[in-house]
Design a protein around this motif. Sequence first.
Motif, mmCIF file in Angstrom:
data_model
loop_
_atom_site.group_PDB
_atom_site.id
_atom_site.type_symbol
_atom_site.label_atom_id
_atom_site.label_comp_id
_atom_site.label_asym_id
_atom_site.label_seq_id
_atom_site.Cartn_x
_atom_site.Cartn_y
_atom_site.Cartn_z
ATOM 1 N N PRO A 171 21.728 -1.397 -9.394
ATOM 2 C CA PRO A 171 21.530 -0.045 -8.846
ATOM 3 C C PRO A 171 21.104 -0.009 -7.382
ATOM 4 C CG PRO A 171 19.903 -0.570 -10.576
ATOM 5 C CD PRO A 171 20.872 -1.695 -10.546
ATOM 6 N N ARG A 172 20.577 -1.105 -6.849
ATOM 7 C CA ARG A 172 20.133 -1.108 -5.443
ATOM 8 C C ARG A 172 21.269 -1.488 -4.480
ATOM 9 N NH1 ARG A 172 17.251 -5.047 -4.257
ATOM 10 N NH2 ARG A 172 16.440 -4.214 -2.326
ATOM 11 N N ALA A 173 22.382 -1.913 -5.033
ATOM 12 C CA ALA A 173 23.446 -2.459 -4.173
ATOM 13 C C ALA A 173 24.220 -1.359 -3.448
ATOM 14 C CB ALA A 173 24.406 -3.295 -5.012
ATOM 15 N N ALA A 174 24.582 -1.642 -2.182
ATOM 16 C CA ALA A 174 25.487 -0.756 -1.428
ATOM 17 C C ALA A 174 26.924 -1.084 -1.842
ATOM 18 C CB ALA A 174 25.297 -1.000 0.062
ATOM 19 N N VAL A 175 27.819 -0.098 -1.720
ATOM 20 C CA VAL A 175 29.221 -0.323 -2.109
ATOM 21 C C VAL A 175 30.098 -0.245 -0.866
ATOM 22 C CG1 VAL A 175 31.163 0.506 -3.511
ATOM 23 C CG2 VAL A 175 28.806 0.769 -4.356
ATOM 24 N N MET A 176 30.803 -1.334 -0.550
ATOM 25 C CA MET A 176 31.782 -1.261 0.542
ATOM 26 C C MET A 176 33.166 -1.604 -0.019
ATOM 27 S SD MET A 176 30.757 -4.519 2.950
ATOM 28 C CE MET A 176 30.920 -6.223 2.393
ATOM 29 N N VAL A 177 34.163 -0.813 0.378
ATOM 30 C CA VAL A 177 35.529 -1.031 -0.118
ATOM 31 C C VAL A 177 36.501 -0.995 1.053
ATOM 32 C CG1 VAL A 177 34.975 0.059 -2.353
ATOM 33 C CG2 VAL A 177 36.159 1.396 -0.591
ATOM 34 N N HIS A 178 37.681 -1.578 0.803
ATOM 35 C CA HIS A 178 38.747 -1.588 1.812
ATOM 36 C C HIS A 178 39.527 -0.275 1.707
ATOM 37 C CE1 HIS A 178 42.310 -3.037 3.982
ATOM 38 N NE2 HIS A 178 41.493 -3.942 4.500
ATOM 39 N N PRO A 179 40.044 0.248 2.841
ATOM 40 C CA PRO A 179 40.805 1.512 2.761
ATOM 41 C C PRO A 179 42.149 1.396 2.038
ATOM 42 C CG PRO A 179 40.768 0.689 5.025
ATOM 43 C CD PRO A 179 39.836 -0.176 4.236
ATOM 44 N N GLU A 180 42.548 0.198 1.609
ATOM 45 C CA GLU A 180 43.729 0.077 0.735
ATOM 46 C C GLU A 180 43.393 0.469 -0.699
ATOM 47 O OE1 GLU A 180 45.545 -3.778 1.078
ATOM 48 O OE2 GLU A 180 45.872 -3.553 3.221
ATOM 49 N N CYS A 181 42.110 0.708 -0.994
ATOM 50 C CA CYS A 181 41.736 1.165 -2.341
ATOM 51 C C CYS A 181 42.179 2.620 -2.530
ATOM 52 C CB CYS A 181 40.220 1.069 -2.530
ATOM 53 S SG CYS A 181 39.620 -0.626 -2.607
ATOM 54 N N GLU A 204 24.764 -7.241 9.580
ATOM 55 C CA GLU A 204 23.851 -6.451 10.421
ATOM 56 C C GLU A 204 23.020 -5.433 9.649
ATOM 57 O OE1 GLU A 204 26.584 -4.978 13.389
ATOM 58 O OE2 GLU A 204 27.009 -7.043 14.044
ATOM 59 N N SER A 205 23.455 -5.062 8.434
ATOM 60 C CA SER A 205 22.724 -4.010 7.706
ATOM 61 C C SER A 205 21.499 -4.602 7.002
ATOM 62 C CB SER A 205 23.638 -3.354 6.673
ATOM 63 O OG SER A 205 23.639 -4.121 5.503
ATOM 64 N N ASP A 206 20.633 -3.689 6.543
ATOM 65 C CA ASP A 206 19.439 -4.130 5.808
ATOM 66 C C ASP A 206 19.761 -4.420 4.335
ATOM 67 O OD1 ASP A 206 17.916 -3.837 8.029
ATOM 68 O OD2 ASP A 206 17.356 -1.751 7.595
ATOM 69 N N ALA A 207 20.936 -3.991 3.883
ATOM 70 C CA ALA A 207 21.280 -4.158 2.459
ATOM 71 C C ALA A 207 21.280 -5.642 2.104
ATOM 72 C CB ALA A 207 22.662 -3.565 2.186
ATOM 73 N N ASP A 208 20.608 -6.014 1.002
ATOM 74 C CA ASP A 208 20.680 -7.430 0.620
ATOM 75 C C ASP A 208 21.473 -7.644 -0.661
ATOM 76 O OD1 ASP A 208 18.839 -6.409 -1.047
ATOM 77 O OD2 ASP A 208 17.139 -7.607 -0.310
ATOM 78 N N GLU A 209 21.985 -6.518 -1.239
ATOM 79 C CA GLU A 209 22.911 -6.627 -2.372
ATOM 80 C C GLU A 209 24.090 -5.709 -2.071
ATOM 81 O OE1 GLU A 209 21.355 -6.843 -6.574
ATOM 82 O OE2 GLU A 209 19.700 -5.833 -5.546
ATOM 83 N N ILE A 210 25.298 -6.271 -2.135
ATOM 84 C CA ILE A 210 26.475 -5.478 -1.747
ATOM 85 C C ILE A 210 27.606 -5.685 -2.760
ATOM 86 C CG2 ILE A 210 28.137 -4.965 0.091
ATOM 87 C CD1 ILE A 210 26.123 -6.170 2.105
ATOM 88 N N ILE A 211 28.131 -4.554 -3.243
ATOM 89 C CA ILE A 211 29.319 -4.565 -4.123
ATOM 90 C C ILE A 211 30.538 -4.521 -3.200
ATOM 91 C CG2 ILE A 211 30.578 -3.161 -5.820
ATOM 92 C CD1 ILE A 211 27.727 -2.249 -6.833
ATOM 93 N N VAL A 212 31.498 -5.426 -3.444
ATOM 94 C CA VAL A 212 32.595 -5.618 -2.489
ATOM 95 C C VAL A 212 33.941 -5.267 -3.130
ATOM 96 C CG1 VAL A 212 33.690 -7.268 -0.919
ATOM 97 C CG2 VAL A 212 31.257 -7.524 -1.466
ATOM 98 N N GLY A 213 34.595 -4.243 -2.614
ATOM 99 C CA GLY A 213 35.886 -3.812 -3.156
ATOM 100 C C GLY A 213 37.034 -4.244 -2.284
ATOM 101 N N THR A 214 37.368 -5.517 -2.370
ATOM 102 C CA THR A 214 38.556 -6.031 -1.681
ATOM 103 C C THR A 214 38.911 -7.375 -2.311
ATOM 104 O OG1 THR A 214 39.610 -6.313 0.481
ATOM 105 C CG2 THR A 214 37.408 -7.282 0.244
ATOM 106 N N GLU A 215 39.870 -8.085 -1.719
ATOM 107 C CA GLU A 215 40.337 -9.365 -2.258
ATOM 108 C C GLU A 215 39.168 -10.372 -2.281
ATOM 109 O OE1 GLU A 215 42.866 -12.837 -2.926
ATOM 110 O OE2 GLU A 215 41.257 -12.620 -1.464
ATOM 111 N N VAL A 216 39.094 -11.148 -3.353
ATOM 112 C CA VAL A 216 37.916 -12.004 -3.565
ATOM 113 C C VAL A 216 37.683 -13.078 -2.493
ATOM 114 C CG1 VAL A 216 37.703 -11.746 -6.067
ATOM 115 C CG2 VAL A 216 39.266 -13.469 -5.142
ATOM 116 N N GLY A 217 38.742 -13.443 -1.750
ATOM 117 C CA GLY A 217 38.596 -14.482 -0.718
ATOM 118 C C GLY A 217 37.531 -14.131 0.305
#
Length: 283
Positions: A171-181, A204-217
């Motif tokens: 629940p504390r994680a920020a969500v970043m996704v690619h615009p191809e989503c 650069e952000s303070d977030a230390d948990e991030i959900i990543v919506g793009t290719e796993v590489g």
Amino acid sequence: MVLAHNYQLGEVQDIADFVGDSLELSQRAVDVDADVIVFCGVTFMAETAKIVNPTRTVLIPDPLAGCPMCEMAPAEAVRRRKAELPGVPVVAYINTTAAVKAEVDICCTSANAVQVVESLSAERLLFVPDKNLGHWVQRHTDKEIILWDGYCPTHQRITVQDVQRLKEEHPRAAVMVHPECTPDVVDVADHVLSTGQMIRWARESDADEIIVGTEVGLIHRLKGESPGKRFYPIGKLTTCPNMKRITLEKVAWALEDMQYEVSVPEEVAAGARRSIERMLAVI
Ligand code: 13P
Ligand code: SF4
């Protein structure tokens, strides 16, 4: 000079001289002064390097590493659509063939699509081939964007349910996704970024948990550049099989045997170069 995209296998990224997103790689390719570029990525990226730096030999370790999104906009179909829309400029995502780049007014990548669209004087434009990126740009401009029915099969598989499940677990994680989503996934994200922008934002952000919506590489580079932070990739199917065709062995064979050479006929390259250089002048 070994150039690699952010989606390459970790071991390929680790031996590359430069790793980046599509925009960073095209900018870097322009001023490579080594005689040979080994491009670890998909074919449209290697072609772009050859187009912007035609006197270099450009090799791709596996010539079958294509991008299916490029196939969704054949040059002949783009020509036909252009004829139906006289006076309407055409913006091509860099994920297109050289023949399509030669047909259009300007290229863009996921990092600069909004700025490229805003740089045009027209109020209406055709955007090819990614409908999801086009939809994302539409949210940030008053211009009318006419979409093409293309998409990335890898990003299309990321679902809102995948995001929500991970948000419940972290629940504390920020969500970043690619615009191809898809637009519904974009709706539930905190940040919509190119792969290079994701790496910078995570660092650069303070977030230390991030959900990543793009290719796993991308996770390999994220972890390397932001040690100590936690990254949660969205979905189990978020792998681009084409990017993964490039292996360390194939890179070694490319260097040993000087294969496979990328060539773009000059009559096509000249038009494509104009569209790419117009983009590079914007950003
Ligand atoms: P980036 O330019 O954001 O790295 O994206 C390239 C790509 O192919 C995304 O699927
Ligand atoms: Fe093409 Fe999608 Fe693979 Fe990027 S991730 S190269 S858009 S298929």
